[in-house]
Structure formats: C-alpha cells, structure tokens
Design an enzyme around this catalytic site. Structure first.
Site, PDB file in Angstrom:
ATOM      1  N   SER A  11      19.662  34.326  46.793  1.00  0.00           N
ATOM      2  CA  SER A  11      19.652  33.365  47.923  1.00  0.00           C
ATOM      3  C   SER A  11      21.085  33.025  47.719  1.00  0.00           C
ATOM      4  CB  SER A  11      18.996  32.930  47.216  1.00  0.00           C
ATOM      5  OG  SER A  11      19.174  31.165  47.488  1.00  0.00           O
TER       6      SER A  11
HETATM    7  N1  GSH Z   1      18.341  24.654  52.967  1.00  0.00           N
HETATM    8  C1  GSH Z   1      17.958  24.900  51.281  1.00  0.00           C
HETATM    9  C2  GSH Z   1      17.615  26.679  52.350  1.00  0.00           C
HETATM   10  C3  GSH Z   1      16.840  27.106  51.012  1.00  0.00           C
HETATM   11  C4  GSH Z   1      15.631  28.301  51.046  1.00  0.00           C
HETATM   12  O1  GSH Z   1      14.869  28.407  53.014  1.00  0.00           O
HETATM   13  N2  GSH Z   1      15.492  29.038  50.311  1.00  0.00           N
HETATM   14  C5  GSH Z   1      15.155  30.590  50.538  1.00  0.00           C
HETATM   15  C6  GSH Z   1      15.524  31.296  50.132  1.00  0.00           C
HETATM   16  S1  GSH Z   1      17.207  31.622  50.572  1.00  0.00           S
HETATM   17  C7  GSH Z   1      13.552  30.250  50.112  1.00  0.00           C
HETATM   18  O2  GSH Z   1      13.206  30.141  48.900  1.00  0.00           O
HETATM   19  N3  GSH Z   1      12.656  31.322  50.614  1.00  0.00           N
HETATM   20  C8  GSH Z   1      10.878  31.189  50.380  1.00  0.00           C
HETATM   21  C9  GSH Z   1      10.183  30.270  51.587  1.00  0.00           C
HETATM   22  O3  GSH Z   1      10.801  29.375  51.913  1.00  0.00           O
HETATM   23  O4  GSH Z   1       9.112  30.776  51.511  1.00  0.00           O
HETATM   24  C10 GSH Z   1      18.491  25.006  50.808  1.00  0.00           C
HETATM   25  O5  GSH Z   1      19.929  25.328  51.192  1.00  0.00           O
HETATM   26  O6  GSH Z   1      18.190  24.940  49.127  1.00  0.00           O
END
Ligand code: GSH
Length: 219
Positions: A11
């Site tokens: 990530s």
């Molecule tokens: N805007 C957030 C984005 C966080 C995000 O979307 N993380 C993703 C991985 S890159 C995630 O955890 N996805 C899993 C889900 O949404 O279930 C940040 O900057 O922390």
C-alpha cells in the site's frame, strides 16, 4: 504504551507513513494486515477503523486512519520541531497543499491503473487525461524545486508523494514526458537510507500480490 501501525507493504499510503516513521526514528510495532484475504474486515480491525483501511495507527488507545493525518500527527506529537513538518505557517501550508495534491493524484492513479485491472475494461479517456495533466503540473512545479517539493529540506510532502511512485513504476506507466518528476524521484531514492527497506518490492512480488488480491475480489 507502544505505537501500533496496522500495515501492508504493497500500500502506497502505508509506505508514506512507514518512511515518516523511519525518518523520525520512532519505535513502532508493525502489525501486518493481509488485504488479499480480507483481514481488514475482521471485527477487531473494524472496531479500530470502520473504513477498514491501512495504514491505521493506534497510539495509547488513540486510533487514527488516513495516511496524511497520521504523518501530521506523528510530527505534531513526537517531533514538533522537525523540519519534516515545518512550523512556519506558510511553509506548512505549502506542505499541506502538496498533501492535498497527492490525495487527488492517488484517486487518478486508482482510476487509470487499478480500476481497469479489477474491471477488465480500459480506463476512460477522461481519467487518463486527468492523470496526465496532474503529472504535467507536478513536473512543472519540480522545474523550480530542485531537490524537494517544498523549500530546501525534506518534508512530509516528499515522503507522501514518493510513496506513489511505485504504482507508476510497477504498472509500467510511461513517465518520459516528466523529466523533473523522474529526477526528483531518483534524488530521493539515492538520499533516503530506508528507501529500499520500505519500497523494495520486486516486479514479481508486485504481480503476485495483485493476482492474489484480484482472486480474492473475484470470490
Ligand atoms: N486515503 C487513504 C487511503 C487508504 C486506503 O485506501 N488503503 C487501502 C490500501 S492502499 C486499503 O486499506 N484497502 C482495503 C479496503 O479498503 O478494504 C490513506 O491515505 O490512508
């Protein structure tokens, strides 16, 4: 009380926070979350972060998500004098401006690079244009900023934006039209002693992880 960081190294937002932790030399407990098997949807993780995203930080019972907010919190709480998040209101505003810019850029990267992988349909012309315009604007800004995005010192603006380079690199996005952006990336890669520790993911590892994630989404 230790600080816990719920993370997944594929990530970009996580890697931005991780580089901040290394830059500030903070003692943090890293807790892996395997997104490809849905660990982020377990009740105990949802109790910390109902948005089920990584990175999520827990500091003495205080849970925080959103990478930029976490980076700002770590500086405010543990390194208030650090130049990573300058105290001067104008310099700080420029860092905040860049963090807002790269949040927009991340959405554009997702629309052009990730959404097509998951949907099987090519990105729309509008989303490609939006991403190209942002990269062009960034490249223009970096003509004047030789080494760093803001001022003449490394800031959160650099660490946050740098973390997204891997998405372009691993998807073989053509960045030849953005020489200043490429120069800025190469400069930081050479300068930051923890760059490879945090960002050292091979193409094979990346492709395998994407395949694992897609298989889990398809189920
Ligand atoms: N805007 C957030 C984005 C966080 C995000 O979307 N993380 C993703 C991985 S890159 C995630 O955890 N996805 C899993 C889900 O949404 O279930 C940040 O900057 O922390």
């Amino acid at each position: 009380m230790p600080i816990d960081l719920y993370f997944n190294r594929f990530s970009g937002p996580v890697r931005a926070v991780w580089m901040t932790i290394r830059q500030l030399k903070l003692d943090v407990n890293f807790k892996p979350v395997d997104l490809a098997v849905g660990e982020q949807l377990k009740p105990e993780f949802l109790a910390l972060n109902p948005l089920h995203t990584v990175p999520t930080l827990v500091d003495d019972g205080f849970a925080l998500w959103e990478s930029r907010a976490i980076m700002q919190y770590l500086c405010n709480r543990y390194a208030p004098d650090s130049t990573l998040y300058p105290k001067d209101p104008k310099q700080r505003a420029l860092v905040d401006r860049s963090l807002n810019f790269d949040l927009t850029l991340l959405g554009q990267i997702e629309a052009v690079i990730f959404a097509p992988v998951f949907s099987g349909a090519p990105p729309s012309a509008d989303t490609v244009t939006a991403l190209n315009n942002s990269l062009k604007n960034l490249d223009q800004v970096l003509i004047k900023q030789n080494k760093y995005l803001v001022g003449d010192q490394l800031t959160l603006a650099d660490l946050s934006l740098l973390a997204y380079w891997m998405y372009l690199e691993k998807s073989h996005t053509d960045v030849s039209a953005y020489p200043n952006y490429q120069r800025w990336v190469a400069g930081l890669q050479a300068e930051l002693p923890y760059y490879d520790e945090v960002n050292g993911i091979s193409q094979t590892e990346w492709d395998q992880e994407m395949a694992r994630y897609m298989a889990s989404v398809a189920k």
